[in-house]
Motif scaffolding. Structure first.
Motif, PDB file in Angstrom:
ATOM      1  N   ALA A  10       0.788  -1.230   0.000  1.00  0.00           N
ATOM      2  CA  ALA A  10       0.000   0.000   0.000  1.00  0.00           C
ATOM      3  C   ALA A  10       0.819   1.279   0.000  1.00  0.00           C
ATOM      4  O   ALA A  10       0.261   2.370  -0.178  1.00  0.00           O
ATOM      5  CB  ALA A  10      -0.944   0.003   1.200  1.00  0.00           C
ATOM      6  N   THR A  11       2.134   1.192   0.222  1.00  0.00           N
ATOM      7  CA  THR A  11       2.967   2.398   0.179  1.00  0.00           C
ATOM      8  C   THR A  11       3.848   2.429  -1.069  1.00  0.00           C
ATOM      9  O   THR A  11       4.669   3.329  -1.218  1.00  0.00           O
ATOM     10  CB  THR A  11       3.855   2.480   1.438  1.00  0.00           C
ATOM     11  N   GLY A  12       3.673   1.471  -1.966  1.00  0.00           N
ATOM     12  CA  GLY A  12       4.478   1.407  -3.181  1.00  0.00           C
ATOM     13  C   GLY A  12       3.902   2.246  -4.314  1.00  0.00           C
ATOM     14  O   GLY A  12       2.870   2.922  -4.157  1.00  0.00           O
ATOM     15  N   THR A  13       4.554   2.186  -5.455  1.00  0.00           N
ATOM     16  CA  THR A  13       4.167   3.004  -6.610  1.00  0.00           C
ATOM     17  C   THR A  13       2.724   2.767  -7.019  1.00  0.00           C
ATOM     18  O   THR A  13       1.949   3.715  -7.203  1.00  0.00           O
ATOM     19  CB  THR A  13       5.095   2.709  -7.795  1.00  0.00           C
ATOM     20  N   ALA A 139       6.520   4.176 -16.549  1.00  0.00           N
ATOM     21  CA  ALA A 139       7.098   5.486 -16.857  1.00  0.00           C
ATOM     22  C   ALA A 139       7.910   6.008 -15.673  1.00  0.00           C
ATOM     23  O   ALA A 139       8.947   6.649 -15.845  1.00  0.00           O
ATOM     24  CB  ALA A 139       5.986   6.470 -17.215  1.00  0.00           C
ATOM     25  N   SER A 140       7.453   5.698 -14.473  1.00  0.00           N
ATOM     26  CA  SER A 140       8.120   6.200 -13.268  1.00  0.00           C
ATOM     27  C   SER A 140       9.493   5.592 -13.035  1.00  0.00           C
ATOM     28  O   SER A 140      10.250   6.087 -12.192  1.00  0.00           O
ATOM     29  CB  SER A 140       7.240   5.947 -12.042  1.00  0.00           C
ATOM     30  N   ASN A 141       9.842   4.539 -13.776  1.00  0.00           N
ATOM     31  CA  ASN A 141      11.190   3.980 -13.629  1.00  0.00           C
ATOM     32  C   ASN A 141      12.262   5.009 -13.944  1.00  0.00           C
ATOM     33  O   ASN A 141      13.383   4.930 -13.439  1.00  0.00           O
ATOM     34  CB  ASN A 141      11.367   2.762 -14.543  1.00  0.00           C
ATOM     35  N   THR A 142      11.915   5.987 -14.785  1.00  0.00           N
ATOM     36  CA  THR A 142      12.921   6.987 -15.162  1.00  0.00           C
ATOM     37  C   THR A 142      13.206   7.977 -14.033  1.00  0.00           C
ATOM     38  O   THR A 142      14.129   8.781 -14.140  1.00  0.00           O
ATOM     39  CB  THR A 142      12.503   7.746 -16.437  1.00  0.00           C
ATOM     40  N   LEU A 143      12.448   7.912 -12.948  1.00  0.00           N
ATOM     41  CA  LEU A 143      12.806   8.737 -11.783  1.00  0.00           C
ATOM     42  C   LEU A 143      14.177   8.347 -11.236  1.00  0.00           C
ATOM     43  O   LEU A 143      14.826   9.147 -10.555  1.00  0.00           O
ATOM     44  CB  LEU A 143      11.748   8.591 -10.692  1.00  0.00           C
ATOM     45  N   SER A 144      14.616   7.133 -11.538  1.00  0.00           N
ATOM     46  CA  SER A 144      15.950   6.718 -11.104  1.00  0.00           C
ATOM     47  C   SER A 144      17.044   7.510 -11.802  1.00  0.00           C
ATOM     48  O   SER A 144      18.213   7.450 -11.400  1.00  0.00           O
ATOM     49  CB  SER A 144      16.152   5.214 -11.363  1.00  0.00           C
ATOM     50  N   TRP A 145      16.674   8.261 -12.828  1.00  0.00           N
ATOM     51  CA  TRP A 145      17.643   9.097 -13.532  1.00  0.00           C
ATOM     52  C   TRP A 145      17.836  10.460 -12.873  1.00  0.00           C
ATOM     53  O   TRP A 145      18.701  11.241 -13.296  1.00  0.00           O
ATOM     54  CB  TRP A 145      17.186   9.360 -14.965  1.00  0.00           C
ATOM     55  N   ALA A 146      17.044  10.782 -11.879  1.00  0.00           N
ATOM     56  CA  ALA A 146      17.003  12.158 -11.374  1.00  0.00           C
ATOM     57  C   ALA A 146      18.368  12.660 -10.921  1.00  0.00           C
ATOM     58  O   ALA A 146      18.759  13.798 -11.237  1.00  0.00           O
ATOM     59  CB  ALA A 146      15.989  12.262 -10.231  1.00  0.00           C
ATOM     60  N   SER A 199      11.825   4.039 -26.619  1.00  0.00           N
ATOM     61  CA  SER A 199      13.088   3.522 -26.097  1.00  0.00           C
ATOM     62  C   SER A 199      13.621   4.452 -25.010  1.00  0.00           C
ATOM     63  O   SER A 199      13.087   5.550 -24.781  1.00  0.00           O
ATOM     64  CB  SER A 199      14.117   3.425 -27.229  1.00  0.00           C
ATOM     65  N   VAL A 200      14.698   4.028 -24.359  1.00  0.00           N
ATOM     66  CA  VAL A 200      15.344   4.901 -23.368  1.00  0.00           C
ATOM     67  C   VAL A 200      15.829   6.197 -24.015  1.00  0.00           C
ATOM     68  O   VAL A 200      15.581   7.290 -23.472  1.00  0.00           O
ATOM     69  CB  VAL A 200      16.487   4.158 -22.652  1.00  0.00           C
ATOM     70  N   PRO A 201      16.520   6.153 -25.167  1.00  0.00           N
ATOM     71  CA  PRO A 201      16.896   7.425 -25.791  1.00  0.00           C
ATOM     72  C   PRO A 201      15.674   8.283 -26.132  1.00  0.00           C
ATOM     73  O   PRO A 201      15.728   9.516 -26.035  1.00  0.00           O
ATOM     74  CB  PRO A 201      17.638   6.989 -27.053  1.00  0.00           C
ATOM     75  N   GLY A 202      14.580   7.643 -26.507  1.00  0.00           N
ATOM     76  CA  GLY A 202      13.355   8.390 -26.792  1.00  0.00           C
ATOM     77  C   GLY A 202      12.799   9.060 -25.550  1.00  0.00           C
ATOM     78  O   GLY A 202      12.354  10.221 -25.593  1.00  0.00           O
TER      79      GLY A 202
END
Length: 286
Positions: A10-13, A139-146, A199-202
């Motif tokens: 319940a506290t996850g994404t 989509a939220s996986n890219t938050l790891s790029w912050a 893709s990731v570059p996209g």
């Protein structure tokens, strides 16, 4: 009518958004977490302690529940889903919705494809009404790029130019809510994607435009991917499985788009651009 809905994870994404959406609808919600004191939930949501490794805590959390959203802990050799379903079955919960993953059971995906197989089987064999959700890459996986973006560094690219049907977690959560409260999804396994592959570059190009700063992506070698996985807290076996899975994506194996989200929600699935625009503040605006 659903009387009480239990949300695990319940506290996850996904779980936290399922809780929020159910509460906004006025449904009775019980949020399961190992740390109730740290949970931040909407007013009126009941927070209970529960741990998959403590059957007694699950028994108490399942009292009076008529639908449950099941979020297991994926990985090699885990039995969290099976143990949770056993507790749910003993409690007589009549409706289950399991969060799984795209490609479950596909041998070309490698070891990670087996991580949800046992849990899916347990849900199907539970005797309850069940729905299984298999979302694509969030989509939220890219938050790891912050951190890399704030430091002006290239974002790490584990999957080369391999496109994926990247899905907004809010759409996954909304589908989960429908499956929890509507009878028409019983016996269905839905693969959930966004409206297009990217893709990731996209994704980096979209973020570059939205944030107003140049962004590049750097391809990681196999050894760097493995180190990356270990840095996430994965064990050796899981890290090796990730290597196979990322190679699968790189070859185009996850270039999948389905109509499930629009068919269920009656509106288009959100694009990665929409998600990035709504969350640009989390990357640190220029």
């Amino acid at each position: 009518m659903v009387a009480m809905i239990l949300v695990t994870g319940a506290t996850g994404t996904i779980g936290s958004e399922v809780v929020r959406q159910l509460a906004a609808r006025g449904d009775k919600v019980r949020a399961l977490t190992r740390d109730p004191a740290g949970a931040r939930v909407p007013h009126g949501v009941e927070v209970v302690r529960g741990d998959y490794l403590d059957p007694g805590s699950l028994e108490a959390a399942l009292s009076g529940v008529t639908a449950a959203f099941l979020v297991g802990v994926p990985g090699p050799g885990t039995r969290h889903d099976a143990d949770l379903v056993a507790a749910v079955r003993a409690a007589g919960v009549p409706r289950l919705v399991k969060l799984s993953a795209i490609g479950t059971g596909d041998p070309d995906l490698g070891p990670t494809a087996s991580w949800h197989v046992e849990g899916e089987r347990a849900v199907r064999d539970s005797g309850a009404e069940w729905t299984i959700l298999r979302p694509s890459s969030f989509a939220s996986n890219t938050l790891s790029w912050a951190d890399a973006i704030r430091a002006g560094e290239p974002v790490p690219n584990l999957t080369g130019d391999g496109p994926q049907g990247v899905v907004d977690p809010r759409d996954v959560s909304e589908v989960a809510v429908r499956a929890l409260v509507e009878e028409r999804h019983a016996g269905e396994t839905y693969t959930l994607t966004g409206p297009e592959t990217i893709s990731v570059p996209g994704q980096a190009a979209v973020l570059s435009e939205i944030l107003g700063r140049p962004l590049t992506a750097r391809d990681l070698s196999a050894e760097e991917i493995r180190e990356y996985a270990l840095g996430w807290g994965m064990g050796d076996e899981a890290a090796d499985g990730l290597l196979v899975a990322t190679a699968f994506v790189r070859r185009g194996g996850n270039a999948v788009v389905t109509p499930a989200v629009p068919d269920i929600l009656g509106r288009p699935a959100r694009t990665y651009r929409e998600w990035a625009r709504d969350h640009k503040g989390m990357f640190g605006e220029a």
